[in-house]
Motif scaffolding. Structure first.
Motif, PDB file in Angstrom:
ATOM      1  N   VAL A 180       0.844  -1.198   0.000  1.00 16.28           N
ATOM      2  CA  VAL A 180       0.000   0.000   0.000  1.00 16.28           C
ATOM      3  C   VAL A 180       0.876   1.244   0.000  1.00 16.28           C
ATOM      4  CG1 VAL A 180      -1.794   1.268   1.237  1.00 16.28           C
ATOM      5  CG2 VAL A 180      -1.791  -1.243   1.258  1.00 16.28           C
ATOM      6  N   TYR A 181       0.540   2.203  -0.897  1.00 10.82           N
ATOM      7  CA  TYR A 181       1.278   3.454  -0.954  1.00 10.82           C
ATOM      8  C   TYR A 181       0.420   4.695  -0.735  1.00 10.82           C
ATOM      9  CZ  TYR A 181       5.731   1.469  -2.319  1.00 10.82           C
ATOM     10  OH  TYR A 181       6.917   0.788  -2.302  1.00 10.82           O
ATOM     11  N   GLU A 182      -0.860   4.613  -0.960  1.00 13.07           N
ATOM     12  CA  GLU A 182      -1.668   5.827  -0.861  1.00 13.07           C
ATOM     13  C   GLU A 182      -3.120   5.462  -0.643  1.00 13.07           C
ATOM     14  OE1 GLU A 182      -2.960   9.675  -3.691  1.00 13.07           O
ATOM     15  OE2 GLU A 182      -1.394   8.268  -4.367  1.00 13.07           O
ATOM     16  N   VAL A 183      -3.805   6.277   0.164  1.00 15.19           N
ATOM     17  CA  VAL A 183      -5.262   6.215   0.288  1.00 15.19           C
ATOM     18  C   VAL A 183      -5.814   7.510  -0.288  1.00 15.19           C
ATOM     19  CG1 VAL A 183      -7.227   6.022   1.848  1.00 15.19           C
ATOM     20  CG2 VAL A 183      -5.099   4.801   2.369  1.00 15.19           C
ATOM     21  N   ARG A 184      -6.779   7.388  -1.183  1.00 10.58           N
ATOM     22  CA  ARG A 184      -7.356   8.573  -1.828  1.00 10.58           C
ATOM     23  C   ARG A 184      -8.841   8.640  -1.503  1.00 10.58           C
ATOM     24  NH1 ARG A 184      -5.981  11.783  -6.422  1.00 10.58           N
ATOM     25  NH2 ARG A 184      -7.813  12.720  -7.395  1.00 10.58           N
ATOM     26  N   ARG A 185      -9.272   9.795  -0.959  1.00  8.53           N
ATOM     27  CA  ARG A 185     -10.692  10.035  -0.687  1.00  8.53           C
ATOM     28  C   ARG A 185     -10.961  11.527  -0.804  1.00  8.53           C
ATOM     29  NH1 ARG A 185     -10.765   8.837   5.812  1.00  8.53           N
ATOM     30  NH2 ARG A 185     -10.990   6.690   5.024  1.00  8.53           N
ATOM     31  N   ALA A 186     -12.203  11.921  -0.740  1.00  3.41           N
ATOM     32  CA  ALA A 186     -12.562  13.321  -0.953  1.00  3.41           C
ATOM     33  C   ALA A 186     -11.988  14.231   0.127  1.00  3.41           C
ATOM     34  CB  ALA A 186     -14.077  13.460  -1.009  1.00  3.41           C
ATOM     35  N   GLY A 187     -12.042  13.798   1.369  1.00  2.64           N
ATOM     36  CA  GLY A 187     -11.519  14.604   2.467  1.00  2.64           C
ATOM     37  C   GLY A 187     -10.092  14.228   2.809  1.00  2.64           C
ATOM     38  N   PRO A 188      -9.644  14.601   4.011  1.00  2.00           N
ATOM     39  CA  PRO A 188      -8.297  14.213   4.454  1.00  2.00           C
ATOM     40  C   PRO A 188      -8.146  12.694   4.441  1.00  2.00           C
ATOM     41  CG  PRO A 188      -9.224  15.894   5.897  1.00  2.00           C
ATOM     42  CD  PRO A 188     -10.337  15.458   4.993  1.00  2.00           C
ATOM     43  N   SER A 189      -7.036  12.239   3.912  1.00  2.00           N
ATOM     44  CA  SER A 189      -6.826  10.794   3.751  1.00  2.00           C
ATOM     45  C   SER A 189      -5.911  10.268   4.849  1.00  2.00           C
ATOM     46  CB  SER A 189      -6.207  10.499   2.383  1.00  2.00           C
ATOM     47  OG  SER A 189      -7.066  10.923   1.346  1.00  2.00           O
ATOM     48  N   PRO A 190      -6.195   9.061   5.355  1.00  2.00           N
ATOM     49  CA  PRO A 190      -5.327   8.483   6.381  1.00  2.00           C
ATOM     50  C   PRO A 190      -3.993   8.045   5.805  1.00  2.00           C
ATOM     51  CG  PRO A 190      -7.005   6.908   5.724  1.00  2.00           C
ATOM     52  CD  PRO A 190      -7.343   8.198   5.042  1.00  2.00           C
ATOM     53  N   SER A 191      -3.008   7.946   6.672  1.00  2.00           N
ATOM     54  CA  SER A 191      -1.693   7.471   6.250  1.00  2.00           C
ATOM     55  C   SER A 191      -1.758   5.979   5.929  1.00  2.00           C
ATOM     56  CB  SER A 191      -0.671   7.719   7.359  1.00  2.00           C
ATOM     57  OG  SER A 191       0.537   7.030   7.094  1.00  2.00           O
ATOM     58  N   PRO A 192      -1.038   5.539   4.901  1.00  2.00           N
ATOM     59  CA  PRO A 192      -0.993   4.104   4.594  1.00  2.00           C
ATOM     60  C   PRO A 192      -0.044   3.331   5.494  1.00  2.00           C
ATOM     61  CG  PRO A 192       0.350   5.299   3.033  1.00  2.00           C
ATOM     62  CD  PRO A 192      -0.293   6.341   3.913  1.00  2.00           C
ATOM     63  N   ASP A 193       0.679   4.020   6.362  1.00  2.00           N
ATOM     64  CA  ASP A 193       1.655   3.342   7.213  1.00  2.00           C
ATOM     65  C   ASP A 193       0.969   2.256   8.045  1.00  2.00           C
ATOM     66  OD1 ASP A 193       3.509   5.065   6.216  1.00  2.00           O
ATOM     67  OD2 ASP A 193       3.619   6.332   8.001  1.00  2.00           O
ATOM     68  N   GLY A 194       1.567   1.087   8.044  1.00  2.00           N
ATOM     69  CA  GLY A 194       1.032  -0.017   8.826  1.00  2.00           C
ATOM     70  C   GLY A 194      -0.002  -0.854   8.109  1.00  2.00           C
ATOM     71  N   MET A 195      -0.466  -0.424   6.933  1.00  2.00           N
ATOM     72  CA  MET A 195      -1.432  -1.220   6.176  1.00  2.00           C
ATOM     73  C   MET A 195      -0.697  -2.319   5.420  1.00  2.00           C
ATOM     74  SD  MET A 195      -4.070   1.617   4.645  1.00  2.00           S
ATOM     75  CE  MET A 195      -4.830   2.848   5.701  1.00  2.00           C
ATOM     76  N   THR A 196      -1.201  -3.533   5.518  1.00  2.00           N
ATOM     77  CA  THR A 196      -0.498  -4.678   4.936  1.00  2.00           C
ATOM     78  C   THR A 196      -1.484  -5.630   4.280  1.00  2.00           C
ATOM     79  OG1 THR A 196       1.158  -4.553   6.698  1.00  2.00           O
ATOM     80  CG2 THR A 196       1.094  -6.579   5.413  1.00  2.00           C
ATOM     81  N   VAL A 197      -1.195  -6.026   3.043  1.00  2.00           N
ATOM     82  CA  VAL A 197      -1.973  -7.074   2.390  1.00  2.00           C
ATOM     83  C   VAL A 197      -1.567  -8.411   3.005  1.00  2.00           C
ATOM     84  CG1 VAL A 197      -2.400  -8.289   0.222  1.00  2.00           C
ATOM     85  CG2 VAL A 197      -2.218  -5.786   0.242  1.00  2.00           C
ATOM     86  N   THR A 198      -2.554  -9.161   3.481  1.00  2.00           N
ATOM     87  CA  THR A 198      -2.262 -10.443   4.125  1.00  2.00           C
ATOM     88  C   THR A 198      -2.572 -11.638   3.239  1.00  2.00           C
ATOM     89  OG1 THR A 198      -4.459 -10.488   5.168  1.00  2.00           O
ATOM     90  CG2 THR A 198      -2.650  -9.465   6.408  1.00  2.00           C
ATOM     91  N   ARG A 199      -3.570 -11.540   2.376  1.00  2.00           N
ATOM     92  CA  ARG A 199      -3.862 -12.618   1.438  1.00  2.00           C
ATOM     93  C   ARG A 199      -4.793 -12.103   0.349  1.00  2.00           C
ATOM     94  NH1 ARG A 199      -8.642 -16.047   3.366  1.00  2.00           N
ATOM     95  NH2 ARG A 199      -9.469 -14.972   5.214  1.00  2.00           N
ATOM     96  N   MET A 200      -4.936 -12.929  -0.700  1.00  2.00           N
ATOM     97  CA  MET A 200      -5.757 -12.556  -1.841  1.00  2.00           C
ATOM     98  C   MET A 200      -6.577 -13.746  -2.306  1.00  2.00           C
ATOM     99  SD  MET A 200      -2.874 -10.407  -3.994  1.00  2.00           S
ATOM    100  CE  MET A 200      -4.004  -9.743  -5.209  1.00  2.00           C
ATOM    101  N   ASN A 201      -7.831 -13.478  -2.723  1.00  2.00           N
ATOM    102  CA  ASN A 201      -8.644 -14.443  -3.446  1.00  2.00           C
ATOM    103  C   ASN A 201      -8.682 -14.021  -4.914  1.00  2.00           C
ATOM    104  OD1 ASN A 201     -11.024 -14.477  -0.727  1.00  2.00           O
ATOM    105  ND2 ASN A 201      -9.194 -15.702  -0.952  1.00  2.00           N
ATOM    106  N   ASP A 202      -9.532 -14.662  -5.688  1.00  2.00           N
ATOM    107  CA  ASP A 202      -9.606 -14.305  -7.107  1.00  2.00           C
ATOM    108  C   ASP A 202      -9.936 -12.829  -7.309  1.00  2.00           C
ATOM    109  OD1 ASP A 202      -8.985 -16.855  -7.795  1.00  2.00           O
ATOM    110  OD2 ASP A 202     -10.971 -17.403  -8.545  1.00  2.00           O
ATOM    111  N   HIS A 203     -10.882 -12.293  -6.515  1.00  2.00           N
ATOM    112  CA  HIS A 203     -11.321 -10.904  -6.714  1.00  2.00           C
ATOM    113  C   HIS A 203     -11.380 -10.112  -5.421  1.00  2.00           C
ATOM    114  CE1 HIS A 203     -12.226 -11.368 -10.972  1.00  2.00           C
ATOM    115  NE2 HIS A 203     -12.760 -12.535 -10.677  1.00  2.00           N
ATOM    116  N   HIS A 204     -10.739 -10.582  -4.374  1.00  2.00           N
ATOM    117  CA  HIS A 204     -10.736  -9.886  -3.095  1.00  2.00           C
ATOM    118  C   HIS A 204      -9.337  -9.879  -2.509  1.00  2.00           C
ATOM    119  CE1 HIS A 204     -14.958 -11.206  -3.550  1.00  2.00           C
ATOM    120  NE2 HIS A 204     -15.246 -10.093  -2.904  1.00  2.00           N
ATOM    121  N   THR A 205      -8.987  -8.751  -1.895  1.00  2.00           N
ATOM    122  CA  THR A 205      -7.728  -8.612  -1.178  1.00  2.00           C
ATOM    123  C   THR A 205      -8.023  -8.282   0.276  1.00  2.00           C
ATOM    124  OG1 THR A 205      -6.397  -7.962  -3.085  1.00  2.00           O
ATOM    125  CG2 THR A 205      -5.673  -7.152  -0.951  1.00  2.00           C
ATOM    126  N   TYR A 206      -7.357  -8.985   1.186  1.00  2.00           N
ATOM    127  CA  TYR A 206      -7.524  -8.774   2.617  1.00  2.00           C
ATOM    128  C   TYR A 206      -6.441  -7.805   3.087  1.00  2.00           C
ATOM    129  CZ  TYR A 206     -10.500 -12.921   2.360  1.00  2.00           C
ATOM    130  OH  TYR A 206     -11.496 -13.815   2.034  1.00  2.00           O
TER     131      TYR A 206
END
Length: 393
Positions: free
Chosen positions: A319-345
């Motif tokens: 993860v490198y960036e969170v984009r939203r209309a208002g102030p965006s949270p920091s991506p620090d500490g966000m980690t992909v743990t696993r993936m399915n065909d069309h979903h990411t945890y």
């Protein structure tokens, strides 16, 4: 080579065109913003400035070290990037299969090295006689020589391949290599062009250097069989600095392919420019945008992308960036743990996410990223689409 005009339509994942189609040139002329409604998620993009930087960096590296460069096209199979690499001075392009060679021939690439064994008589007959096409392939056995020598017309240029224990193709000793090279020279429709090997699966500098030294010894052993100035081909994307160092004085043909886009995982950690930083660096060019579709538990977000969209064989997206209309949270500490065909945890840590948030991911291992996308928007540094890459997988 001429890059063919392509059309983007309802078959192009990530482009939102439910009712019509557009030529790729429209995007270059109109330069739509990535977030202005013409695209949907997930979407893989290529940052133009990073890709052009990487192409010129490798071209300059090749010139500086007086080596030939035939980047591996199987990474991208994208005419736009192939054309840019050839324009930057590439000797030719590398492929892995006869089908890929056929694609590049139809695209107008004049010189191709198939860094693999080819024993299919149908493909060999075409390779031996394809017009306006300088093609090379590998042989590592007497059976491979016999298959290539059986073509009824034309001529095939071949490299004899040296391998290593536990690796993939390649003769396992210099005696075997010499026997294969002798058989090539005794076949009337074959021409011996050089010696090749692949060091990419070896685990450390010592084992890579030992293999490359053996490859150089193979060139010496075959001196009476090789042409006056043989090509010596090696160099994946992880050890090409060692290839340059250990094969100094030979006419080296490097074929590193992942360098064109680099990545934020596998090659970020393994790039030779970590050992020789003054020669680099490469920059990750691929960005994958996907949307948070659910936050069903504290600390967990489900993102609408999966194995159909992102590589997962050599590390998960980061993860490198969170984009939203208002102030965006920091991506620090966000980690992909696993993936399915069309979903990411996505473990969110202490940063709260909301359904609808857009996440910018970096990917690991570009060689299994491009093949998941038929069309890829090329963006400038302001996220405006300036071109479209079409892939031929």
């Amino acid at each position: 080579m001429d890059v063919p005009e392509t059309t983007v339509d309802w078959r192009s994942k990530g482009f939102w065109l439910p009712d019509g189609e557009r030529p790729a040139s429209w995007y270059a002329a109109d330069r739509p913003g990535l977030f202005e409604g013409g695209f949907t998620w997930p979407l893989l993009t290529l940052r133009q400035s990073a890709a052009l930087h990487n192409i010129e960096l490798m071209a300059a590296y090749s010139r500086r070290h007086d080596i030939e460069f035939a980047p591996h096209a199987k990474t991208t199979m994208a005419p736009g990037l192939i054309a840019a690499q050839l324009s930057a001075g590439a000797w030719g392009m590398t492929v892995a299969t006869p089908n890929q060679a056929l694609v590049l021939h139809r695209l107008g690439v004049p010189r191709v090295f198939i860094a693999n064994e080819v024993l299919d008589p149908v493909a060999l007959r075409w390779l031996a006689t394809a017009p306006d096409f300088e093609v090379y392939l590998q042989v590592d056995s007497l059976a491979g020589v016999a298959a290539a020598a059986a073509v009824p017309a034309g001529r095939l240029r071949v490299f004899v391949e040296l391998g290593h224990a536990g690796g993939r193709t390649g003769a396992r000793s210099l005696d075997e290599l010499h026997a294969v090279a002798s058989a090539v020279n005794g076949a009337p429709r074959l021409s011996l062009a050089g010696v090749t090997g692949y060091e990419g699966q070896l685990p450390d500098v010592a084992s890579v250097d030992a293999f490359l030294d053996l490859l150089a010894a193979g060139v010496t052993r075959l001196k009476d069989l090789l042409p006056a100035e043989p090509l010596v081909s090696a160099g994946g994307s992880a050890w090409f600095d060692r290839v340059v160092a250990r094969l100094s004085g030979l006419r080296v043909l490097l074929r590193s392919g992942a360098s064109v886009s680099h990545d934020d995982g596998f090659y970020r950690e393994r790039t030779p420019f970590r050992r020789v930083p003054g020669e680099g660096p490469l920059t990750a060019a691929l960005e994958l945008w996907a949307q948070v579709i659910s936050t069903p538990e504290p600390g967990l977000a489900i993102v609408g992308m999966g194995k159909r969209d992102a590589p997962f064989d050599e590390g998960l997206p980061v993860v490198y960036e969170v984009r939203r209309a208002g102030p965006s949270p920091s991506p620090d500490g966000m980690t992909v743990t696993r993936m399915n065909d069309h979903h990411t945890y996505l473990a969110t840590g202490s940063s709260p996410l909301t359904p609808g948030d857009l996440i910018r991911f970096g990917i690991s291992h570009p060689c299994t990223a491009f093949d998941k996308w038929r069309d890829i928007p090329v963006v400038d540094d302001d996220h405006r689409v300036v071109d479209v890459l079409h892939t031929y997988f």
